[in-house]
Design an enzyme around this catalytic site. Sequence first.
Site, mmCIF file in Angstrom:
data_model
loop_
_atom_site.group_PDB
_atom_site.id
_atom_site.type_symbol
_atom_site.label_atom_id
_atom_site.label_comp_id
_atom_site.label_asym_id
_atom_site.label_seq_id
_atom_site.Cartn_x
_atom_site.Cartn_y
_atom_site.Cartn_z
ATOM 1 N N GLU A 26 1.242 -0.626 -5.065
ATOM 2 C CA GLU A 26 0.223 0.374 -5.364
ATOM 3 C C GLU A 26 0.887 1.732 -5.481
ATOM 4 O O GLU A 26 1.364 2.281 -4.495
ATOM 5 C CB GLU A 26 -0.825 0.436 -4.256
ATOM 6 C CG GLU A 26 -1.921 1.433 -4.580
ATOM 7 C CD GLU A 26 -2.459 2.197 -3.378
ATOM 8 O OE1 GLU A 26 -3.664 2.477 -3.377
ATOM 9 O OE2 GLU A 26 -1.691 2.545 -2.473
ATOM 10 N N ASP A 49 0.820 -1.205 0.000
ATOM 11 C CA ASP A 49 0.000 0.000 0.000
ATOM 12 C C ASP A 49 0.861 1.266 0.000
ATOM 13 O O ASP A 49 1.844 1.358 0.737
ATOM 14 C CB ASP A 49 -0.869 -0.019 1.269
ATOM 15 C CG ASP A 49 -1.707 1.229 1.435
ATOM 16 O OD1 ASP A 49 -2.645 1.413 0.655
ATOM 17 O OD2 ASP A 49 -1.421 2.039 2.338
HETATM 18 C C1 LIG Z 1 -4.774 5.631 -3.272
HETATM 19 C C2 LIG Z 1 -4.547 5.454 -1.828
HETATM 20 O O1 LIG Z 1 -4.266 6.387 -1.118
HETATM 21 N N1 LIG Z 1 -4.687 4.197 -1.379
HETATM 22 C C3 LIG Z 1 -4.514 3.856 -0.022
HETATM 23 C C4 LIG Z 1 -3.234 4.452 0.397
HETATM 24 O O2 LIG Z 1 -3.060 4.454 1.743
HETATM 25 C C5 LIG Z 1 -4.036 5.160 2.417
HETATM 26 C C6 LIG Z 1 -3.622 5.194 3.828
HETATM 27 O O3 LIG Z 1 -3.124 3.955 4.192
HETATM 28 C C7 LIG Z 1 -5.382 4.481 2.230
HETATM 29 O O4 LIG Z 1 -6.395 5.271 2.810
HETATM 30 C C8 LIG Z 1 -5.684 4.364 0.776
HETATM 31 O O5 LIG Z 1 -6.804 3.534 0.591
#
Ligand SMILES: CC(=O)N[C@H]1CO[C@H](CO)[C@@H](O)[C@@H]1O
Length: 575
Positions: A291, A222
């Site tokens: 991601e 993430d």
């Molecule tokens: C796109 C995005 O921000 N995805 C995740 C990234 O991390 C944050 C915090 O952990 C999440 O809220 C998001 O879903």
Amino acid sequence: MILKAVLLVTTFVVLSANAKSIQKGDQDWWKHATFYQIYPRSFKDSNNDGNGDLRGILDKFSHLVDAGVDGVWLSPIYESPQVDQGYDISNYTAIDPMYGTLDELKELIATAHDNGIRIILDYVPNHTSDQHAWFKASENRTEGYEDYYVWVDGTPDQPPNNWLSCFRGSAWKWSEKRQQYYLHQFTEQQPDLNYRNPKVHEEMKNVLKYYLDLGVDGFRIDAVLYAYEDEQLRDEPRSNIPGIAPDDHDYLLPIYTANLPETYDLVYEWRKYVDEYSEERGLDAKVLMTEVYADLNETIPYYGTRDGSILGAHFTFNFFLVKNFDLNISTANDLQRIVNTWMNALPDIYTSNWVLGNHDNRRYPTRLGVENKDGFLMLLTLLPGVAVTYNGEEFGQEDGEVTYDQGQDPSARDPAIFEQVSRDFERTPLQWDNTTNAGFNEGNKTWLPVSKKYHDLNLASQLDEGEISYFQNYKALVRKRKEDPARLGSTDIWAMSNDTIVLKRSYEDKHIVVAFKLGWHNSTTEETILVPGISCENGTIALTSADSKQKVGDVVSVQSLVLQPHEGLVIDVAC
Ligand SMILES: CC(=O)N[C@H]1CO[C@H](CO)[C@@H](O)[C@@H]1O
Ligand SMILES: *[C@@H]1O[C@H](CO)[C@@H](O)[C@H](O)[C@H]1NC(C)=O
Ligand SMILES: *[C@@H]1O[C@H](CO)[C@@H](O)[C@H](O)[C@H]1NC(C)=O
Ligand SMILES: *[C@@H]1O[C@H](CO)[C@@H](O)[C@H](O)[C@H]1NC(C)=O
Ligand SMILES: *[C@@H]1O[C@H](CO)[C@@H](O)[C@H](O)[C@H]1NC(C)=O
Ligand SMILES: *[C@@H]1O[C@H](CO)[C@@H](O)[C@H](O)[C@H]1NC(C)=O
Ligand SMILES: *[C@@H]1O[C@H](CO)[C@@H](O)[C@H](O)[C@H]1NC(C)=O
Ligand SMILES: *[C@@H]1O[C@H](CO)[C@@H](O)[C@H](O)[C@H]1NC(C)=O
Ligand SMILES: *[C@@H]1O[C@H](CO)[C@@H](O)[C@H](O)[C@H]1NC(C)=O
Ligand SMILES: *[C@@H]1O[C@H](CO)[C@@H](O)[C@H](O)[C@H]1NC(C)=O
Ligand SMILES: [Ca+2]
Ligand SMILES: [Ca+2]
């Protein structure tokens, strides 16, 4: 207890009817996999507390087997105060009681493996919850933990610099206790870990090891692009995007808080770790998927290569169909360009992947037009490499209806931005059937409201194998992905007009053609196309979109193929 044992046995027997347990020794198992993202809180609630849970996933596991997916990725199930729906973790190696127990996770892994399905867990390395024991110790300056987070001097009214949180406002929070600021790139309850501290690397590898030891098959990483920040804490420049509020993350260009060169090295370090883990034990490859929402030139290096071998992620999510394609303004040419730009930037040794939705973006039938959803599914599944399905997409679930008062997403706690920013719409409970709460549970409450569309739009109504439905198409496409042209074939994509796109996958004398007339430029008339690059006249319809007049098995001319608005066809051609 006895009752439970009986139930377990029954579950096992039912599932093993379809069993195709995992083939060990297949290092490339992931290269053409269909991965299925489960958002656990919305999937299936087994105990009527309003929240989906691990037992719910087990109860519905036969659906995943039926769908034919190769791997399941679970969004976070770890202990968490749930400020950011589990992306604020207070203990990486504990399961949140809301989701169930470690034993249930173990049961899920075993059930999945018995059915030939791999399990991928979410790994959230950028930050922990402020309730994590490490943060409490760090704020307390407990010996050994002082530098686990990014602490900077300042005064309560003067943050160290202008950096902004992704969820609005300053990225710095003053700690009365420690009399210093800490960095948080998301909510203030999500302090950023300090990757300039080698101990943090060790701790986070121990987290990987903990789950590898349980037998998981990989991790989805993430928000990794936020792992490192500029050591000199330099102010970021204005983006000068018009109409952006000064507390909005997009007000600044994140040149010192995202995609720093060290971030790539961190991913390479984790890759080395999981590779060594599986090699030492003679196991199949453990997969890392990162991601990253960034420009192409900053995204591709997450794969990383040196001397012809891959150093980084097995794949990094290709979000360009999600982010760069807008139903209102894009044409088939844009679609062709987005696909070709990605393919051309991707060296042959990398594995491609395609994504249309996830828990952070509006569901694609809503975003790209309900009438277009079959056509997009055909493209998603028959483009080369990995295909990713967000739960519900397999039966065409659309965005739910959520009011501001019902909203749960911390990034949208302001009525002025709710509609635009909230991620609640794509997170409403899964629509299993036409019973109470769409079969998500039997109780009175659900953490987000169930979409009112569920009476007509649910999985149960699409289970008839004799009828054309979105889910039957999904299953057929997941199977079709295993055929040679889809697995190994060359890829060509053409815009035939503003509305019509053709994808051709060819292997030796076999071709799979997707012909899809998107319907958004008010096109009401049919269009006749000539599928390029095919020497023979006829093909056989393998799949059609729901209201197509064509029939599976019909012979059609690919030299003069007639398409109706919104019609998608998959055609097999041999010549
Ligand atoms: C796109 C995005 O921000 N995805 C995740 C990234 O991390 C944050 C915090 O952990 C999440 O809220 C998001 O879903
Ligand atoms: C996390 O939870 C596990 C299991 O309950 C426990 O053994 C461990 O000590 C906890 N770790 C931290 C850092 O609190
Ligand atoms: C806080 O620090 C004190 C003094 O070093 C120590 O005794 C105590 O255990 C620490 N508390 C936590 C939560 O780490
Ligand atoms: C990526 O490309 C953009 C322009 O599209 C450019 O501004 C940026 O500097 C490039 N980044 C890298 C890391 O090359
Ligand atoms: C697309 O157009 C529709 C209808 O004209 C409008 O409601 C919607 O906001 C537009 N979407 C975007 C992303 O501009
Ligand atoms: C739903 O709520 C009603 C009234 O509050 C209660 O009587 C009933 O038992 C609840 N049903 C379930 C399944 O929780
Ligand atoms: C769903 O259930 C409701 C009420 O039970 C019923 O009125 C409706 O006709 C059903 N819809 C479908 C499509 O079966
Ligand atoms: C195709 O789209 C472009 C740009 O949106 C437009 O200018 C052009 O007129 C369209 N062509 C046709 C044939 O509709
Ligand atoms: C489509 O048609 C509607 C109604 O005729 C019109 O309002 C709209 O502007 C048209 N959209 C486009 C993209 O031409
Ligand atoms: C193509 O299909 C049509 C209609 O079934 C048939 O008449 C024709 O002979 C076929 N052409 C070839 C080359 O097989
Ligand atoms: Ca529950
Ligand atoms: Ca960080």
